[in-house]
Design a protein around this motif. Structure first.
Motif, PDB file in Angstrom:
ATOM      1  N   GLU A   1      19.210   9.198 -18.368  1.00 22.69           N
ATOM      2  CA  GLU A   1      19.164   7.758 -18.602  1.00 22.69           C
ATOM      3  C   GLU A   1      17.719   7.234 -18.530  1.00 22.69           C
ATOM      4  N   ILE A   2      16.971   7.682 -17.543  1.00 17.68           N
ATOM      5  CA  ILE A   2      15.579   7.267 -17.391  1.00 17.68           C
ATOM      6  C   ILE A   2      14.744   7.776 -18.566  1.00 17.68           C
ATOM      7  N   TYR A   3      14.966   9.010 -18.962  1.00 16.97           N
ATOM      8  CA  TYR A   3      14.224   9.588 -20.079  1.00 16.97           C
ATOM      9  C   TYR A   3      14.494   8.807 -21.370  1.00 16.97           C
ATOM     10  N   THR A   4      15.763   8.458 -21.612  1.00 19.14           N
ATOM     11  CA  THR A   4      16.135   7.688 -22.798  1.00 19.14           C
ATOM     12  C   THR A   4      15.478   6.314 -22.773  1.00 19.14           C
ATOM     13  N   GLU A   5      15.474   5.669 -21.626  1.00 17.91           N
ATOM     14  CA  GLU A   5      14.832   4.362 -21.483  1.00 17.91           C
ATOM     15  C   GLU A   5      13.334   4.469 -21.749  1.00 17.91           C
ATOM     16  N   LYS A   6      12.725   5.534 -21.264  1.00 17.62           N
ATOM     17  CA  LYS A   6      11.296   5.764 -21.495  1.00 17.62           C
ATOM     18  C   LYS A   6      11.008   5.923 -22.983  1.00 17.62           C
ATOM     19  N   GLU A   7      11.847   6.656 -23.700  1.00 18.38           N
ATOM     20  CA  GLU A   7      11.680   6.828 -25.145  1.00 18.38           C
ATOM     21  C   GLU A   7      11.749   5.493 -25.869  1.00 18.38           C
ATOM     22  N   LYS A   8      12.707   4.664 -25.492  1.00 19.38           N
ATOM     23  CA  LYS A   8      12.853   3.348 -26.113  1.00 19.38           C
ATOM     24  C   LYS A   8      11.613   2.494 -25.875  1.00 19.38           C
ATOM     25  N   LEU A   9      11.071   2.546 -24.668  1.00 17.30           N
ATOM     26  CA  LEU A   9       9.861   1.778 -24.367  1.00 17.30           C
ATOM     27  C   LEU A   9       8.685   2.257 -25.213  1.00 17.30           C
ATOM     28  N   TYR A  10       8.522   3.572 -25.358  1.00 21.88           N
ATOM     29  CA  TYR A  10       7.441   4.112 -26.188  1.00 21.88           C
ATOM     30  C   TYR A  10       7.605   3.691 -27.641  1.00 21.88           C
ATOM     31  N   GLU A  11       8.842   3.717 -28.143  1.00 21.40           N
ATOM     32  CA  GLU A  11       9.095   3.301 -29.524  1.00 21.40           C
ATOM     33  C   GLU A  11       8.732   1.833 -29.722  1.00 21.40           C
ATOM     34  N   ARG A  12       9.073   0.990 -28.760  1.00 18.89           N
ATOM     35  CA  ARG A  12       8.714  -0.427 -28.851  1.00 18.89           C
ATOM     36  C   ARG A  12       7.202  -0.600 -28.797  1.00 18.89           C
ATOM     37  N   LEU A  13       6.531   0.181 -27.959  1.00 18.80           N
ATOM     38  CA  LEU A  13       5.072   0.118 -27.862  1.00 18.80           C
ATOM     39  C   LEU A  13       4.425   0.543 -29.183  1.00 18.80           C
TER      40      LEU A  13
END
Length: 136
Positions: A106-118
């Motif tokens: 879950e944390i890894y997926t959230e991190k990916e989403k944040l990077y994509e938004r960045l």
């Protein structure tokens, strides 16, 4: 050693309860308004007057009867009868009510989403700057 002649050493019981409460003699002394040496003397005494025993019981958060009836054997019995080693990891009681791997994913997926938004925000910034440069 005969169990019939075992003395009822109140001071020793106070000492053990204090230690089980993770309290130092200095802390007990301060709470009672006496010196650490006086607490040491009390803990070495076989008997203590009821008034002082009541004060000590209050500070330790137990009843006078609990001090008088304190037994290490009873404590060990309670621990032995209620201890369940199925929840022990490396000597510590551990009860996990979620799957740690699920949390990690879950944390890894959230991190990916944040990077994509960045990355998307950076792309928009670059496009905006290119428009400004071309407009000049």
């Amino acid at each position: 050693m005969s169990t019939l002649s075992k003395p009822n050493h109140i001071g020793r019981k106070i000492s053990r309860i204090r230690e089980l409460r993770d309290m130092k003699q200095e802390a007990l002394a301060q709470a009672l308004g006496i010196s650490q040496q006086t607490v040491s003397t009390i803990e070495n005494s076989e008997t203590i007057d009821d008034e002082k025993l009541t004060e000590i019981a209050k500070v330790l958060g137990v009843t006078v009867e609990a001090i008088k009836n304190f037994s290490e054997e009873a404590i060990l019995n309670i621990i032995g009868n209620t201890y369940n080693d199925s929840n022990v990891v490396n000597g510590n009681a551990y009860s996990c009510n979620f799957n740690p791997l699920d949390k990690l994913i879950e944390i890894y997926t959230e991190k990916e989403k944040l990077y994509e938004r960045l990355i998307e925000a950076e792309k928009q910034k670059i496009e905006y700057l290119e428009k400004i440069i071309k407009g000049k």
